[in-house]
Scaffold this motif. Structure first.
Motif, mmCIF file in Angstrom:
data_model
loop_
_atom_site.group_PDB
_atom_site.id
_atom_site.type_symbol
_atom_site.label_atom_id
_atom_site.label_comp_id
_atom_site.label_asym_id
_atom_site.label_seq_id
_atom_site.Cartn_x
_atom_site.Cartn_y
_atom_site.Cartn_z
ATOM 1 N N TYR A 1 -3.501 6.074 -8.669
ATOM 2 C CA TYR A 1 -2.182 5.453 -8.771
ATOM 3 C C TYR A 1 -1.275 6.221 -9.735
ATOM 4 C CZ TYR A 1 1.122 1.940 -10.541
ATOM 5 O OH TYR A 1 2.238 1.280 -10.956
ATOM 6 N N GLY A 2 -0.086 6.623 -9.270
ATOM 7 C CA GLY A 2 0.883 7.275 -10.144
ATOM 8 C C GLY A 2 0.653 8.755 -10.377
ATOM 9 N N ASP A 3 -0.350 9.333 -9.714
ATOM 10 C CA ASP A 3 -0.664 10.748 -9.913
ATOM 11 C C ASP A 3 0.471 11.625 -9.368
ATOM 12 O OD1 ASP A 3 -1.726 13.218 -10.114
ATOM 13 O OD2 ASP A 3 -3.412 12.894 -8.746
ATOM 14 N N PRO A 4 1.169 12.400 -10.228
ATOM 15 C CA PRO A 4 2.291 13.225 -9.731
ATOM 16 C C PRO A 4 1.812 14.387 -8.861
ATOM 17 C CG PRO A 4 2.252 13.120 -12.144
ATOM 18 C CD PRO A 4 0.971 12.548 -11.667
ATOM 19 N N GLN A 5 0.510 14.729 -8.908
ATOM 20 C CA GLN A 5 -0.014 15.850 -8.119
ATOM 21 C C GLN A 5 -0.494 15.420 -6.739
ATOM 22 O OE1 GLN A 5 0.442 18.864 -9.206
ATOM 23 N NE2 GLN A 5 1.341 17.904 -11.018
ATOM 24 N N ALA A 6 -0.348 14.133 -6.401
ATOM 25 C CA ALA A 6 -0.844 13.653 -5.106
ATOM 26 C C ALA A 6 -0.139 14.402 -3.969
ATOM 27 C CB ALA A 6 -0.596 12.160 -4.981
ATOM 28 N N PRO A 7 -0.857 14.676 -2.849
ATOM 29 C CA PRO A 7 -0.265 15.447 -1.746
ATOM 30 C C PRO A 7 1.035 14.833 -1.225
ATOM 31 C CG PRO A 7 -2.605 15.098 -1.372
ATOM 32 C CD PRO A 7 -2.253 14.322 -2.600
ATOM 33 N N ALA B 1 20.110 10.527 -11.311
ATOM 34 C CA ALA B 1 20.583 10.307 -12.675
ATOM 35 C C ALA B 1 20.717 11.684 -13.335
ATOM 36 C CB ALA B 1 19.614 9.406 -13.418
ATOM 37 N N ALA B 2 20.535 11.734 -14.643
ATOM 38 C CA ALA B 2 20.668 13.007 -15.349
ATOM 39 C C ALA B 2 19.663 14.027 -14.808
ATOM 40 C CB ALA B 2 20.432 12.779 -16.837
ATOM 41 N N PRO B 3 20.030 15.338 -14.777
ATOM 42 C CA PRO B 3 19.091 16.361 -14.297
ATOM 43 C C PRO B 3 17.805 16.334 -15.119
ATOM 44 C CG PRO B 3 21.279 17.303 -14.641
ATOM 45 C CD PRO B 3 21.325 15.918 -15.186
ATOM 46 N N GLY B 4 16.676 16.610 -14.451
ATOM 47 C CA GLY B 4 15.402 16.624 -15.150
ATOM 48 C C GLY B 4 14.680 15.287 -15.130
ATOM 49 N N THR B 5 15.342 14.232 -14.609
ATOM 50 C CA THR B 5 14.666 12.944 -14.497
ATOM 51 C C THR B 5 13.581 13.035 -13.432
ATOM 52 O OG1 THR B 5 16.858 12.012 -14.835
ATOM 53 C CG2 THR B 5 15.093 10.473 -14.342
ATOM 54 N N SER B 6 12.470 12.345 -13.671
ATOM 55 C CA SER B 6 11.412 12.317 -12.666
ATOM 56 C C SER B 6 11.575 11.048 -11.824
ATOM 57 C CB SER B 6 10.064 12.362 -13.387
ATOM 58 O OG SER B 6 9.101 11.642 -12.692
ATOM 59 N N TYR B 7 11.493 11.222 -10.495
ATOM 60 C CA TYR B 7 11.709 10.086 -9.593
ATOM 61 C C TYR B 7 10.438 9.765 -8.840
ATOM 62 C CZ TYR B 7 16.576 11.478 -10.279
ATOM 63 O OH TYR B 7 17.763 11.809 -10.828
ATOM 64 N N SER B 8 10.290 8.488 -8.446
ATOM 65 C CA SER B 8 9.225 8.144 -7.506
ATOM 66 C C SER B 8 9.609 8.666 -6.130
ATOM 67 C CB SER B 8 9.021 6.628 -7.465
ATOM 68 O OG SER B 8 8.356 6.213 -8.631
ATOM 69 N N THR C 1 9.830 -3.799 -7.196
ATOM 70 C CA THR C 1 10.722 -3.388 -8.282
ATOM 71 C C THR C 1 9.939 -2.657 -9.365
ATOM 72 O OG1 THR C 1 11.874 -5.443 -7.839
ATOM 73 C CG2 THR C 1 12.579 -4.212 -9.766
ATOM 74 N N VAL C 2 8.762 -3.191 -9.715
ATOM 75 C CA VAL C 2 7.932 -2.539 -10.729
ATOM 76 C C VAL C 2 7.519 -1.148 -10.254
ATOM 77 C CG1 VAL C 2 5.750 -2.683 -11.976
ATOM 78 C CG2 VAL C 2 7.106 -4.733 -11.597
ATOM 79 N N LEU C 3 7.297 -0.991 -8.936
ATOM 80 C CA LEU C 3 6.860 0.298 -8.387
ATOM 81 C C LEU C 3 8.046 1.198 -8.032
ATOM 82 C CD1 LEU C 3 3.980 -0.988 -6.086
ATOM 83 C CD2 LEU C 3 3.766 0.108 -8.295
ATOM 84 N N PHE D 1 0.834 -1.205 0.000
ATOM 85 C CA PHE D 1 0.000 0.000 0.000
ATOM 86 C C PHE D 1 0.875 1.265 0.000
ATOM 87 C CE2 PHE D 1 -2.726 3.031 2.446
ATOM 88 C CZ PHE D 1 -3.733 3.139 1.516
ATOM 89 N N TYR D 2 1.850 1.314 0.907
ATOM 90 C CA TYR D 2 2.720 2.490 0.998
ATOM 91 C C TYR D 2 3.520 2.694 -0.282
ATOM 92 C CZ TYR D 2 2.208 3.987 5.832
ATOM 93 O OH TYR D 2 1.733 4.523 6.992
ATOM 94 N N ILE D 3 4.095 1.594 -0.798
ATOM 95 C CA ILE D 3 4.948 1.725 -1.976
ATOM 96 C C ILE D 3 4.112 2.156 -3.177
ATOM 97 C CG2 ILE D 3 6.526 0.490 -3.506
ATOM 98 C CD1 ILE D 3 7.664 0.954 -0.751
ATOM 99 N N THR D 4 2.853 1.661 -3.257
ATOM 100 C CA THR D 4 1.965 2.079 -4.343
ATOM 101 C C THR D 4 1.724 3.585 -4.293
ATOM 102 O OG1 THR D 4 0.866 -0.051 -4.203
ATOM 103 C CG2 THR D 4 -0.265 1.660 -5.424
ATOM 104 N N MET D 5 1.551 4.118 -3.065
ATOM 105 C CA MET D 5 1.313 5.570 -2.949
ATOM 106 C C MET D 5 2.538 6.372 -3.387
ATOM 107 S SD MET D 5 -0.978 6.288 0.388
ATOM 108 C CE MET D 5 0.115 5.624 1.608
ATOM 109 N N GLY D 6 3.753 5.798 -3.223
ATOM 110 C CA GLY D 6 4.957 6.538 -3.579
ATOM 111 C C GLY D 6 5.260 6.556 -5.063
#
Lengths: 116, 185
Positions: B113-119, A62-69, B48-50, A46-51
Protein backbone atom coordinates in the motif's frame (compact mmCIF):
# COMPACT_ATOMS: atom_id res chain seq x y z
CA UNK A 1 5.49 1.69 6.21
CA UNK A 2 5.03 -1.73 7.76
CA UNK A 3 1.54 -2.18 9.11
CA UNK A 4 -0.82 -1.13 6.27
CA UNK A 5 1.21 -3.24 3.76
CA UNK A 6 -1.31 -5.68 2.37
CA UNK A 7 -3.98 -5.33 5.08
CA UNK A 8 -6.04 -2.97 2.89
CA UNK A 9 -6.24 -5.63 0.20
CA UNK A 10 -7.21 -8.34 2.68
CA UNK A 11 -10.05 -6.24 4.13
CA UNK A 12 -11.19 -5.51 0.56
CA UNK A 13 -11.21 -9.26 -0.15
CA UNK A 14 -13.35 -9.75 2.97
CA UNK A 15 -15.78 -7.03 1.81
CA UNK A 16 -15.98 -8.49 -1.70
CA UNK A 17 -16.63 -11.95 -0.33
CA UNK A 18 -19.40 -10.72 1.98
CA UNK A 19 -21.07 -9.20 -1.10
CA UNK A 20 -20.61 -12.50 -2.94
CA UNK A 21 -22.06 -14.38 0.05
CA UNK A 22 -25.13 -12.11 0.14
CA UNK A 23 -25.73 -12.75 -3.59
CA UNK A 24 -25.54 -16.54 -3.14
CA UNK A 25 -27.19 -17.04 0.24
CA UNK A 26 -30.47 -15.19 -0.31
CA UNK A 27 -33.35 -15.86 -2.66
CA UNK A 28 -34.66 -12.32 -2.40
CA UNK A 29 -33.93 -10.38 -5.58
CA UNK A 30 -33.60 -6.95 -3.93
CA UNK A 31 -31.09 -8.32 -1.44
CA UNK A 32 -29.17 -9.96 -4.28
CA UNK A 33 -28.87 -6.54 -5.93
CA UNK A 34 -27.65 -5.04 -2.65
CA UNK A 35 -25.04 -7.83 -2.51
CA UNK A 36 -23.89 -6.96 -6.04
CA UNK A 37 -23.60 -3.28 -5.09
CA UNK A 38 -21.59 -4.28 -2.01
CA UNK A 39 -19.20 -6.31 -4.17
CA UNK A 40 -18.93 -3.48 -6.67
CA UNK A 41 -18.13 -0.80 -4.07
CA UNK A 42 -15.44 -3.11 -2.63
CA UNK A 43 -13.82 -3.39 -6.08
CA UNK A 44 -13.80 0.42 -6.25
CA UNK A 45 -11.97 0.54 -2.90
CA UNK A 46 -9.45 -1.99 -4.26
CA UNK A 47 -8.64 0.16 -7.32
CA UNK A 48 -8.41 3.40 -5.35
CA UNK A 49 -6.12 1.72 -2.79
CA UNK A 50 -3.76 0.70 -5.61
CA UNK A 51 -3.65 4.31 -6.87
CA UNK A 52 -2.52 5.72 -3.51
CA UNK A 53 1.06 6.98 -3.30
CA UNK A 54 2.54 7.44 0.19
CA UNK A 55 3.09 11.14 0.82
CA UNK A 56 1.09 12.02 -2.29
CA UNK A 57 -1.86 14.36 -2.47
CA UNK A 58 -5.06 14.56 -4.54
CA UNK A 59 -4.21 14.79 -8.28
CA UNK A 60 -4.99 18.48 -8.69
CA UNK A 61 -2.01 20.48 -9.95
CA UNK A 62 -0.32 22.48 -7.20
CA UNK A 63 3.21 23.81 -6.73
CA UNK A 64 5.88 22.09 -8.91
CA UNK A 65 7.53 19.13 -7.22
CA UNK A 66 4.38 18.02 -5.39
CA UNK A 67 3.85 14.27 -5.36
CA UNK A 68 0.40 13.13 -6.52
CA UNK A 69 -1.55 9.91 -6.19
CA UNK A 70 -2.21 8.08 -9.46
CA UNK A 71 -5.16 9.76 -11.27
CA UNK A 72 -5.83 6.88 -13.65
CA UNK A 73 -7.68 4.51 -11.24
CA UNK A 74 -9.79 7.50 -10.15
CA UNK A 75 -10.94 8.06 -13.74
CA UNK A 76 -11.75 4.37 -14.25
CA UNK A 77 -13.73 4.20 -11.02
CA UNK A 78 -15.66 7.40 -11.78
CA UNK A 79 -16.87 5.71 -14.95
CA UNK A 80 -17.58 2.47 -13.08
CA UNK A 81 -19.68 4.20 -10.39
CA UNK A 82 -21.93 5.79 -13.01
CA UNK A 83 -22.26 2.57 -15.02
CA UNK A 84 -22.99 0.78 -11.73
CA UNK A 85 -25.95 3.01 -10.91
CA UNK A 86 -27.27 2.45 -14.46
CA UNK A 87 -27.20 -1.34 -14.06
CA UNK A 88 -28.74 -1.06 -10.58
CA UNK A 89 -31.61 0.98 -12.02
CA UNK A 90 -32.25 -1.60 -14.76
CA UNK A 91 -32.09 -4.41 -12.17
CA UNK A 92 -34.60 -2.65 -9.93
CA UNK A 93 -36.96 -2.05 -12.87
CA UNK A 94 -36.73 -5.77 -13.73
CA UNK A 95 -37.51 -6.68 -10.10
CA UNK A 96 -40.62 -4.46 -10.14
CA UNK A 97 -41.67 -6.10 -13.40
CA UNK A 98 -41.14 -9.59 -11.89
CA UNK A 99 -43.23 -8.57 -8.87
CA UNK A 100 -46.04 -7.44 -11.21
CA UNK A 101 -45.94 -10.69 -13.19
CA UNK A 102 -45.41 -13.29 -10.42
CA UNK A 103 -46.55 -11.51 -7.25
CA UNK A 104 -43.25 -12.38 -5.45
CA UNK A 105 -39.52 -11.55 -5.59
CA UNK A 106 -38.25 -14.77 -3.94
CA UNK A 107 -36.53 -16.89 -6.58
CA UNK A 108 -37.82 -20.30 -5.32
CA UNK A 109 -41.42 -19.02 -5.37
CA UNK A 110 -40.89 -17.67 -8.89
CA UNK A 111 -39.59 -21.08 -9.94
CA UNK A 112 -42.63 -22.80 -8.37
CA UNK A 113 -44.96 -20.39 -10.18
CA UNK A 114 -43.16 -21.14 -13.45
CA UNK A 115 -43.62 -24.90 -13.06
CA UNK A 116 -47.29 -24.85 -12.06
CA UNK B 1 6.16 3.99 10.35
CA UNK B 2 2.45 4.51 10.74
CA UNK B 3 0.97 7.87 9.89
CA UNK B 4 -2.28 9.36 11.14
CA UNK B 5 -4.02 8.93 7.75
CA UNK B 6 -3.16 5.22 7.81
CA UNK B 7 -4.94 4.87 11.15
CA UNK B 8 -7.99 6.65 9.71
CA UNK B 9 -7.77 4.35 6.69
CA UNK B 10 -7.71 1.22 8.86
CA UNK B 11 -10.55 2.49 11.10
CA UNK B 12 -12.76 3.18 8.08
CA UNK B 13 -11.99 -0.26 6.61
CA UNK B 14 -12.95 -1.88 9.91
CA UNK B 15 -16.17 0.14 9.91
CA UNK B 16 -16.92 -1.05 6.37
CA UNK B 17 -16.37 -4.67 7.42
CA UNK B 18 -18.87 -4.27 10.29
CA UNK B 19 -21.42 -2.72 7.92
CA UNK B 20 -20.93 -5.56 5.40
CA UNK B 21 -21.61 -8.16 8.12
CA UNK B 22 -24.72 -6.22 9.17
CA UNK B 23 -26.00 -6.28 5.58
CA UNK B 24 -25.41 -10.03 5.32
CA UNK B 25 -27.20 -10.83 8.61
CA UNK B 26 -30.13 -8.42 8.38
CA UNK B 27 -33.46 -9.80 7.07
CA UNK B 28 -35.44 -6.55 6.89
CA UNK B 29 -34.81 -5.11 3.41
CA UNK B 30 -35.48 -1.54 4.50
CA UNK B 31 -32.63 -1.79 7.02
CA UNK B 32 -30.43 -3.53 4.42
CA UNK B 33 -30.89 -0.67 1.92
CA UNK B 34 -30.24 2.06 4.51
CA UNK B 35 -27.09 0.30 5.78
CA UNK B 36 -25.96 -0.05 2.14
CA UNK B 37 -26.33 3.73 1.72
CA UNK B 38 -24.27 4.19 4.86
CA UNK B 39 -21.66 1.79 3.50
CA UNK B 40 -21.40 3.95 0.36
CA UNK B 41 -20.99 7.08 2.47
CA UNK B 42 -18.22 5.53 4.60
CA UNK B 43 -16.47 4.32 1.44
CA UNK B 44 -16.68 7.91 0.12
CA UNK B 45 -14.87 9.03 3.30
CA UNK B 46 -12.27 6.33 2.64
CA UNK B 47 -11.79 7.59 -0.94
CA UNK B 48 -11.07 11.06 0.44
CA UNK B 49 -8.38 9.61 2.72
CA UNK B 50 -6.92 7.78 -0.31
CA UNK B 51 -6.68 11.10 -2.28
CA UNK B 52 -9.51 10.25 -4.70
CA UNK B 53 -11.63 13.35 -4.07
CA UNK B 54 -13.54 13.20 -7.38
CA UNK B 55 -14.44 9.57 -6.74
CA UNK B 56 -15.46 10.45 -3.18
CA UNK B 57 -18.05 13.03 -4.13
CA UNK B 58 -19.38 10.93 -6.99
CA UNK B 59 -19.75 7.96 -4.64
CA UNK B 60 -21.46 10.14 -2.01
CA UNK B 61 -23.90 11.60 -4.54
CA UNK B 62 -24.54 8.54 -6.71
CA UNK B 63 -23.81 5.57 -4.42
CA UNK B 64 -25.20 6.90 -1.16
CA UNK B 65 -27.81 9.22 -2.68
CA UNK B 66 -29.39 8.15 -5.97
CA UNK B 67 -28.79 4.42 -5.49
CA UNK B 68 -30.48 4.44 -2.07
CA UNK B 69 -33.44 6.40 -3.45
CA UNK B 70 -33.88 3.93 -6.34
CA UNK B 71 -33.73 0.95 -3.97
CA UNK B 72 -36.20 2.55 -1.51
CA UNK B 73 -38.59 3.32 -4.39
CA UNK B 74 -38.35 -0.34 -5.40
CA UNK B 75 -39.06 -1.49 -1.84
CA UNK B 76 -42.20 0.66 -1.86
CA UNK B 77 -43.54 -1.55 -4.65
CA UNK B 78 -42.23 -4.99 -3.67
CA UNK B 79 -42.43 -5.10 0.15
CA UNK B 80 -39.68 -5.06 2.78
CA UNK B 81 -39.51 -8.54 4.36
CA UNK B 82 -37.07 -11.15 3.15
CA UNK B 83 -38.39 -14.70 3.36
CA UNK B 84 -36.36 -16.91 5.71
CA UNK B 85 -34.38 -19.27 3.49
CA UNK B 86 -35.46 -22.91 3.64
CA UNK B 87 -32.18 -24.46 2.45
CA UNK B 88 -29.04 -24.47 4.63
CA UNK B 89 -26.41 -21.93 3.62
CA UNK B 90 -23.23 -23.96 4.15
CA UNK B 91 -22.46 -24.20 0.44
CA UNK B 92 -22.31 -20.42 -0.24
CA UNK B 93 -20.15 -19.97 2.87
CA UNK B 94 -17.76 -22.66 1.65
CA UNK B 95 -17.60 -21.14 -1.85
CA UNK B 96 -16.91 -17.70 -0.38
CA UNK B 97 -14.13 -18.94 1.94
CA UNK B 98 -12.39 -20.84 -0.88
CA UNK B 99 -12.67 -17.89 -3.33
CA UNK B 100 -11.48 -15.49 -0.62
CA UNK B 101 -8.49 -17.69 0.17
CA UNK B 102 -7.48 -17.68 -3.49
CA UNK B 103 -7.86 -13.90 -3.69
CA UNK B 104 -5.75 -13.37 -0.56
CA UNK B 105 -3.13 -15.70 -2.06
CA UNK B 106 -3.24 -13.52 -5.18
CA UNK B 107 -2.52 -10.36 -3.19
CA UNK B 108 0.62 -11.79 -1.56
CA UNK B 109 3.02 -10.63 -4.30
CA UNK B 110 1.24 -7.31 -4.91
CA UNK B 111 3.14 -4.06 -4.28
CA UNK B 112 2.50 -2.73 -0.78
CA UNK B 113 0.00 0.00 0.00
CA UNK B 114 1.34 3.44 -0.99
CA UNK B 115 4.51 2.10 -2.63
CA UNK B 116 5.64 4.81 -5.13
CA UNK B 117 7.64 2.17 -7.09
CA UNK B 118 4.56 0.04 -7.85
CA UNK B 119 4.20 -0.78 -11.60
CA UNK B 120 0.85 1.03 -11.72
CA UNK B 121 2.65 4.36 -11.12
CA UNK B 122 5.30 3.84 -13.83
CA UNK B 123 3.34 3.69 -17.07
CA UNK B 124 1.06 6.49 -18.34
CA UNK B 125 0.28 8.18 -15.02
CA UNK B 126 3.59 10.18 -14.83
CA UNK B 127 2.89 11.57 -18.30
CA UNK B 128 -0.61 12.68 -17.33
CA UNK B 129 0.76 14.31 -14.18
CA UNK B 130 3.62 16.08 -15.99
CA UNK B 131 2.06 17.40 -19.20
CA UNK B 132 -1.72 17.47 -18.75
CA UNK B 133 -1.52 20.97 -17.25
CA UNK B 134 0.10 22.31 -20.45
CA UNK B 135 -1.74 20.10 -22.93
CA UNK B 136 -5.29 20.42 -21.58
CA UNK B 137 -5.04 23.44 -19.31
CA UNK B 138 -7.21 22.06 -16.50
CA UNK B 139 -5.59 21.85 -13.04
CA UNK B 140 -7.58 18.76 -12.07
CA UNK B 141 -5.76 15.83 -13.71
CA UNK B 142 -8.74 13.50 -13.27
CA UNK B 143 -10.90 15.91 -15.30
CA UNK B 144 -8.22 16.14 -18.03
CA UNK B 145 -8.06 12.36 -18.39
CA UNK B 146 -11.82 11.84 -18.14
CA UNK B 147 -12.89 14.52 -20.60
CA UNK B 148 -9.94 14.65 -23.00
CA UNK B 149 -7.40 11.80 -23.02
CA UNK B 150 -10.13 9.23 -22.48
CA UNK B 151 -13.03 11.23 -23.87
CA UNK B 152 -14.27 8.29 -25.95
CA UNK B 153 -14.59 6.18 -22.78
CA UNK B 154 -16.78 8.87 -21.29
CA UNK B 155 -18.83 9.02 -24.50
CA UNK B 156 -19.31 5.25 -24.22
CA UNK B 157 -20.35 5.71 -20.59
CA UNK B 158 -23.09 8.17 -21.58
CA UNK B 159 -24.28 5.68 -24.22
CA UNK B 160 -24.55 3.05 -21.45
CA UNK B 161 -26.56 5.43 -19.26
CA UNK B 162 -28.85 6.34 -22.18
CA UNK B 163 -29.42 2.64 -22.92
CA UNK B 164 -30.15 1.93 -19.26
CA UNK B 165 -32.60 4.85 -19.14
CA UNK B 166 -34.43 3.56 -22.20
CA UNK B 167 -34.51 0.03 -20.71
CA UNK B 168 -35.93 1.29 -17.39
CA UNK B 169 -38.61 3.34 -19.19
CA UNK B 170 -39.65 0.34 -21.30
CA UNK B 171 -39.81 -2.00 -18.27
CA UNK B 172 -41.61 0.48 -16.03
CA UNK B 173 -44.02 1.48 -18.79
CA UNK B 174 -45.04 -2.15 -19.07
CA UNK B 175 -45.43 -2.47 -15.29
CA UNK B 176 -47.67 0.60 -15.23
CA UNK B 177 -49.81 -0.83 -18.06
CA UNK B 178 -50.29 -4.02 -15.99
CA UNK B 179 -51.39 -1.95 -13.03
CA UNK B 180 -53.92 0.01 -15.14
CA UNK B 181 -55.35 -3.20 -16.62
CA UNK B 182 -55.73 -4.71 -13.13
CA UNK B 183 -57.46 -1.52 -12.01
CA UNK B 184 -59.96 -1.71 -14.89
CA UNK B 185 -60.81 -5.37 -14.27
Amino acid sequence: MILPGLINYWVVVFLMMSGFYVVMSTGNLVKKMVGLTLFQTSVFIFYITMGKVAGGTAPILAAPGTSYSNPLPHVLILTAIVVGIATTAVGMALIIRIKEAYGTIEDDEIQAAEQS
Amino acid sequence: MLEMTDLVDLALLLFLAVLAITIAKQRNLFVVVIVMGFYSLVSAALFTVLDAVDVAFTEAAVGAGISTVIMLATLLMVGTEEKTPSQPRILPLLAVVVTGAFLVFGTLDMPHYGDPQAPIHQHVAPRYIEVSGDEIGVPNIVTSVLASYRGYDTLGETVVIFTAGVAVLMLMGQALRFRQRDGDA
